[in-house]
Design a protein around this motif. Structure first.
Motif, PDB file in Angstrom:
ATOM      1  N   THR A 168      58.093  48.075  46.327  1.00 32.77           N
ATOM      2  CA  THR A 168      57.467  48.777  44.910  1.00 32.77           C
ATOM      3  C   THR A 168      59.213  49.744  45.329  1.00 32.77           C
ATOM      4  N   GLU A 169      59.185  49.993  46.463  1.00 33.11           N
ATOM      5  CA  GLU A 169      60.068  51.588  46.728  1.00 33.11           C
ATOM      6  C   GLU A 169      62.275  51.332  46.549  1.00 33.11           C
ATOM      7  N   TYR A 170      62.060  49.889  46.223  1.00 24.38           N
ATOM      8  CA  TYR A 170      63.117  48.892  46.009  1.00 24.38           C
ATOM      9  C   TYR A 170      64.124  49.347  44.635  1.00 24.38           C
ATOM     10  N   TYR A 171      62.782  49.431  43.803  1.00 27.83           N
ATOM     11  CA  TYR A 171      63.194  49.588  42.627  1.00 27.83           C
ATOM     12  C   TYR A 171      62.432  50.699  41.012  1.00 27.83           C
ATOM     13  N   PRO A 172      63.218  51.939  42.168  1.00 25.32           N
ATOM     14  CA  PRO A 172      62.375  53.208  40.988  1.00 25.32           C
ATOM     15  C   PRO A 172      62.989  53.277  40.109  1.00 25.32           C
ATOM     16  N   ARG A 173      62.126  53.501  39.368  1.00 23.98           N
ATOM     17  CA  ARG A 173      62.083  54.490  37.540  1.00 23.98           C
ATOM     18  C   ARG A 173      62.479  52.639  36.454  1.00 23.98           C
ATOM     19  N   THR A 174      61.687  51.569  37.245  1.00 24.28           N
ATOM     20  CA  THR A 174      61.192  50.237  36.458  1.00 24.28           C
ATOM     21  C   THR A 174      59.712  50.084  36.749  1.00 24.28           C
ATOM     22  N   THR A 175      59.489  49.161  36.117  1.00 28.56           N
ATOM     23  CA  THR A 175      58.785  48.288  36.272  1.00 28.56           C
ATOM     24  C   THR A 175      58.273  46.497  35.908  1.00 28.56           C
ATOM     25  N   ILE A 176      57.513  46.560  36.449  1.00 32.44           N
ATOM     26  CA  ILE A 176      57.262  45.049  37.179  1.00 32.44           C
ATOM     27  C   ILE A 176      55.992  44.483  36.049  1.00 32.44           C
ATOM     28  N   ASP A 177      55.925  44.133  35.332  1.00 36.19           N
ATOM     29  CA  ASP A 177      55.182  43.381  34.836  1.00 36.19           C
ATOM     30  C   ASP A 177      54.179  42.315  35.086  1.00 36.19           C
ATOM     31  N   VAL A 178      52.993  42.000  34.922  1.00 37.30           N
ATOM     32  CA  VAL A 178      52.409  40.811  36.012  1.00 37.30           C
ATOM     33  C   VAL A 178      51.715  40.509  34.668  1.00 37.30           C
ATOM     34  N   TYR A 179      51.695  39.267  33.143  1.00 37.16           N
ATOM     35  CA  TYR A 179      50.286  39.141  32.793  1.00 37.16           C
ATOM     36  C   TYR A 179      50.361  37.756  33.413  1.00 37.16           C
ATOM     37  N   ILE A 180      49.114  38.121  33.452  1.00 37.94           N
ATOM     38  CA  ILE A 180      48.054  36.634  33.359  1.00 37.94           C
ATOM     39  C   ILE A 180      47.253  36.621  32.534  1.00 37.94           C
ATOM     40  N   GLU A 181      47.701  34.995  32.099  1.00 37.81           N
ATOM     41  CA  GLU A 181      46.495  34.708  30.633  1.00 37.81           C
ATOM     42  C   GLU A 181      45.094  33.689  30.966  1.00 37.81           C
ATOM     43  N   VAL A 182      43.845  33.671  31.135  1.00 28.07           N
ATOM     44  CA  VAL A 182      43.279  32.360  31.365  1.00 28.07           C
ATOM     45  C   VAL A 182      43.555  31.946  29.852  1.00 28.07           C
ATOM     46  N   LEU A 183      43.704  30.795  30.561  1.00 28.85           N
ATOM     47  CA  LEU A 183      43.404  29.607  28.974  1.00 28.85           C
ATOM     48  C   LEU A 183      42.386  28.587  28.818  1.00 28.85           C
ATOM     49  N   GLU A 184      41.731  28.584  30.585  1.00 29.12           N
ATOM     50  CA  GLU A 184      40.410  27.831  30.535  1.00 29.12           C
ATOM     51  C   GLU A 184      40.211  28.723  31.853  1.00 29.12           C
ATOM     52  N   ALA A 185      38.854  28.747  31.769  1.00 32.65           N
ATOM     53  CA  ALA A 185      37.714  29.451  32.644  1.00 32.65           C
ATOM     54  C   ALA A 185      36.326  28.964  33.117  1.00 32.65           C
ATOM     55  N   ASN A 186      36.473  29.222  34.663  1.00 33.52           N
ATOM     56  CA  ASN A 186      35.742  28.084  35.470  1.00 33.52           C
ATOM     57  C   ASN A 186      35.132  28.844  36.325  1.00 33.52           C
ATOM     58  N   GLY A 187      34.938  29.570  36.309  1.00 28.80           N
ATOM     59  CA  GLY A 187      34.528  30.692  37.711  1.00 28.80           C
ATOM     60  C   GLY A 187      35.446  31.075  38.766  1.00 28.80           C
ATOM     61  N   PHE A 216      57.299  39.655  34.272  1.00 31.97           N
ATOM     62  CA  PHE A 216      59.304  40.331  33.957  1.00 31.97           C
ATOM     63  C   PHE A 216      59.006  41.502  35.086  1.00 31.97           C
ATOM     64  N   GLY A 217      60.332  41.492  35.250  1.00 30.90           N
ATOM     65  CA  GLY A 217      60.667  42.701  35.521  1.00 30.90           C
ATOM     66  C   GLY A 217      61.197  42.120  36.875  1.00 30.90           C
ATOM     67  N   PRO A 218      61.500  43.329  37.773  1.00 32.53           N
ATOM     68  CA  PRO A 218      61.639  44.629  37.233  1.00 32.53           C
ATOM     69  C   PRO A 218      62.652  44.798  35.854  1.00 32.53           C
ATOM     70  N   ARG A 219      62.521  46.048  35.440  1.00 27.14           N
ATOM     71  CA  ARG A 219      63.546  46.137  34.337  1.00 27.14           C
ATOM     72  C   ARG A 219      62.288  48.439  33.394  1.00 27.14           C
ATOM     73  N   GLU A 220      63.133  47.773  32.761  1.00 24.29           N
ATOM     74  CA  GLU A 220      63.219  49.570  32.253  1.00 24.29           C
ATOM     75  C   GLU A 220      62.115  49.391  31.729  1.00 24.29           C
ATOM     76  N   ILE A 221      61.003  50.438  31.921  1.00 22.19           N
ATOM     77  CA  ILE A 221      59.506  50.758  31.478  1.00 22.19           C
ATOM     78  C   ILE A 221      60.191  51.493  30.774  1.00 22.19           C
ATOM     79  N   HIS A 222      59.011  51.432  29.716  1.00 22.43           N
ATOM     80  CA  HIS A 222      58.685  52.019  28.516  1.00 22.43           C
ATOM     81  C   HIS A 222      57.313  52.714  28.315  1.00 22.43           C
ATOM     82  N   PRO A 223      56.750  54.094  27.940  1.00 22.08           N
ATOM     83  CA  PRO A 223      57.566  54.838  27.441  1.00 22.08           C
ATOM     84  C   PRO A 223      57.674  54.980  29.134  1.00 22.08           C
TER      85      PRO A 223
END
Ligand code: CDP
Length: 253
Positions: free
Chosen positions: A114-133, A56-63
């Protein structure tokens, strides 16, 4: 006798417990753009691993006090679903997940402009649905694809693969059994284009000679996965055919 000596890693033909050769990767499938609500997303299947990444992003950062004046903040969350392993995993973040989130962020951050988007956030969500090493490596491989899918400018794709030592032999891309019972496991993430190592961890013991052999193998395996990453992106964003020049028909008067 220790547990490690009781288990057998190879069959009579010298193949591993899942039928692979020493330098063989697990079967890998990569898919890009799998989530409608995310700016970018990717799904990786690597052997028994199945991991979904949403960016998600680059988008406004909270907080807002977390905003950096000169660059974007990259936030990564590696999370294992309670059903991703044999024993139910507690849904709350564990110390292991906090550590893996940190090392993944450190592997991705030098690559993103990251310097292209000051004052923003880039959120990376990594969801492991099945794990095998090797989930941190699969997670990194998918996360950089999801960042590319989000259109985030990067120096190159980041790609990761583990190597290690099982039954006295150096092997590529350890599965859960090899990871748990083998002598060493070494996750490696690289920036293939610039030949830079972005993550190097090791659990276990290797001699200096074995270390170099394992590192070369992990880099070589990662470069094979890099080709698959590029193909996944090309398949997701096909380049339109060149417009054909219109045929000029001469009409006789
Ligand atoms: O996944 P990765 O090898 O990057 O991390 P690890 O900490 O070395 O974990 C090795 C494997 O143990 C994971 O991939 C999972 O398959 C398994 N595991 C588990 O069964 N239950 C947990 N709560 C955590 C990990």
């Amino acid at each position: 006798m220790s547990k490690k000596n009781e288990v057998s890693f190879f069959d009579g033909k010298g193949l591993r417990n899942d039928g692979r050769r020493l330098d063989e990767l697990r079967p890998i499938e990569l898919e890009v753009g799998v989530l409608d609500n995310a700016s970018g997303s990717a799904l990786i299947r690597q052997g028994g691993n199945r991991i979904l990444v949403g960016v998600f992003g680059p988008r406004e950062i909270h907080p807002k006090h977390l905003a950096l004046p000169n660059r974007a903040t990259l936030r990564c969350r590696y999370h294992m679903a309670p059903f991703s392993v044999e024993d139910r995993k507690h849904p709350a973040p564990s110390r292991r997940e906090t550590e893996i989130s940190k090392v993944i962020r450190e592997a991705l951050e030098p690559v993103v402009f990251t310097e292209y988007y000051p004052r923003t956030t880039i959120d990376v969500y990594i969801e492991v649905l099945e794990a095998n090493g090797g989930t941190r490596c699969s997670g990194i491989t998918a996360a950089s694809l999801a960042l590319a899918d989000a259109g985030v400018p990067m120096r190159d794709l980041v790609v990761a693969c583990a190597s290690g030592k099982v039954g006295g032999k150096i092997v590529l891309d350890l599965n859960d059994f090899e990871d748990k019972y083998g002598e060493a496991d070494m996750p490696v993430a690289i920036l293939p284009h610039l030949d830079r190592v972005l993550l190097l961890q090791m659990d276990g013991n290797l001699t200096p000679k074995e270390f170099h052999e394992a590192l070369d193998l992990a880099i070589e395996g990662s470069k094979r996965i890099y080709e698959m990453q590029k193909k996944a992106l090309r398949d997701s964003y096909p380049i339109p055919d060149e417009p054909q020049e219109e045929e000029v028909v001469e009409v006789e008067k």
